[in-house]
Design a protein around this motif. Structure first.
Motif: not given
Ligand SMILES: [Mn+2]
Length: 328
Positions: A68-77, A97-108
């Motif tokens: 139930e913790l898994v979300e299917h949409q990201i509002d504020d990246l 969301s791949a493109k927006a996620v690619s901008k997160i400073p640390v990407l593991i």
């Protein structure tokens, strides 16, 4: 195994404030199990986490604790300082969301696919690992986070399903060793097996029937092809998740070296030009490298399990697939 890389990942996780954890669309047991395991582990050490998967949770995995913790949409990246991407050969596998996620400073990037593109700022790719969950387990263990029953259930389910119930070629010693430990930590093998494999809806049984009927064999009898159209899915009232595992029937036929599943995608019917979107899954008996075929169509995967997406007509695609048999 690269311990220094593991130490760097742990350092990032420990120093993070807000972690996005994501796995691939059309999640399988490894994608959802790894996501929950690392998510629950980081929650235990009071990290702020956001568990994300673009696709709905397949019915057979809804029993997993924490689902139930898994979300299917990201509002504020913008709020995330760290992202953990699991079981994705390329970042696009997480979806829109791949493109927006690619901008997160640390990407593991944590994965076991041989075709992993090496995206991210911090990588842990181990193609010898039976599953992404195996790598996740090693990280949790190294962090000294206790394995709760919920985490153990997730990791056990991921390994069970990603090894095809310990039958696929990625089944290794650690698959058994880790699953044994997970049982010690509270995972219940019978309960998990019942949830994952125990019961089928009537629609799924009818889907199995039509899928088996669709099997065609190449002239040299080394390739089998299964075709599941939208029509079949609609007629049986099933969903894409019900297709999971059906390719193994095509692969099991004696003498078959490569099994192919053609799956017509959901959005196909909207197109007016006769072209449709398909997902093609490839499985080999372990003697043929199917990643070569998948890569040549822009896909990826493992030596004996790979796939790609293609937009074409069904007739053309069937001819292309049958053409693969000439190289076997
Ligand atoms: Mn996997």
């Amino acid at each position: 195994m690269n311990y220094s890389m593991m130490d760097r990942i742990i350092e990032h996780l420990v120093n993070s404030d807000n972690v996005l954890i994501a796995s691939h669309i059309n999640q399988d047991g490894d994608a959802i199990g790894s996501l929950l395991a690392i998510g629950l582990a980081l929650n235990f050490i009071n990290k702020k986490t956001f568990l994300f998967n673009e696709s709905p949770i397949p019915a057979v995995y809804r029993f997993l604790p924490g689902v139930e913790l898994v979300e299917h949409q990201i509002d504020d990246l913008h709020t995330f300082d760290t992202a953990v991407i699991l079981d994705c050969g390329n970042l696009e596998r997480i979806g829109k969301s791949a493109k927006a996620v690619s901008k997160i400073p640390v990407l593991i990037n944590i994965d076991h696919h041989a075709t992993n593109t090496g995206y991210g700022t911090c990588l842990f790719i181990d193609i010898a690992a039976c599953s992404t969950a195996e790598i996740v387990y090693r990280i949790i263990k190294k962090m000294n986070i206790p394995i709760s029953k919920a985490i153990a259930t997730s990791i056990y389910t991921a390994i069970l399903t990603d090894t095809g119930s310990f039958r696929a070629s990625n089944t290794n010693r650690s698959a058994f060793a880790i699953c044994e430990k997970m049982i010690d930590c509270g995972a219940d093998p019978y309960e998990i097996a019942q949830n994952v494999y125990g019961k089928y809806s009537l629609g799924r049984i009818r889907l199995l029937n039509l899928a088996l009927e669709s099997i065609e064999i190449s002239k040299n009898a080394k390739l089998s092809m299964m075709t599941i159209t939208r029509d079949i899915i609609d007629k049986t009232g099933t969903r894409s998740e019900d297709i999971d595992g059906l390719i193994s029937y095509a692969k099991r036929i004696k003498g078959i070296k490569v099994a192919v599943l053609i799956q017509e995608e959901k959005n196909s019917l909207k197109k007016t030009n006769g072209l449709k979107n398909f997902h093609v899954s490839l499985r080999s008996d372990g003697t043929i490298d199917v990643t070569e075929i998948a890569l040549s169509f822009g896909g990826g995967g493992h030596f004996s399990a790979a796939g790609f997406n293609i937009e074409t007509t069904l007739d053309k695609l069937r001819a292309i697939v049958m053409g693969f048999s000439e190289k076997i």
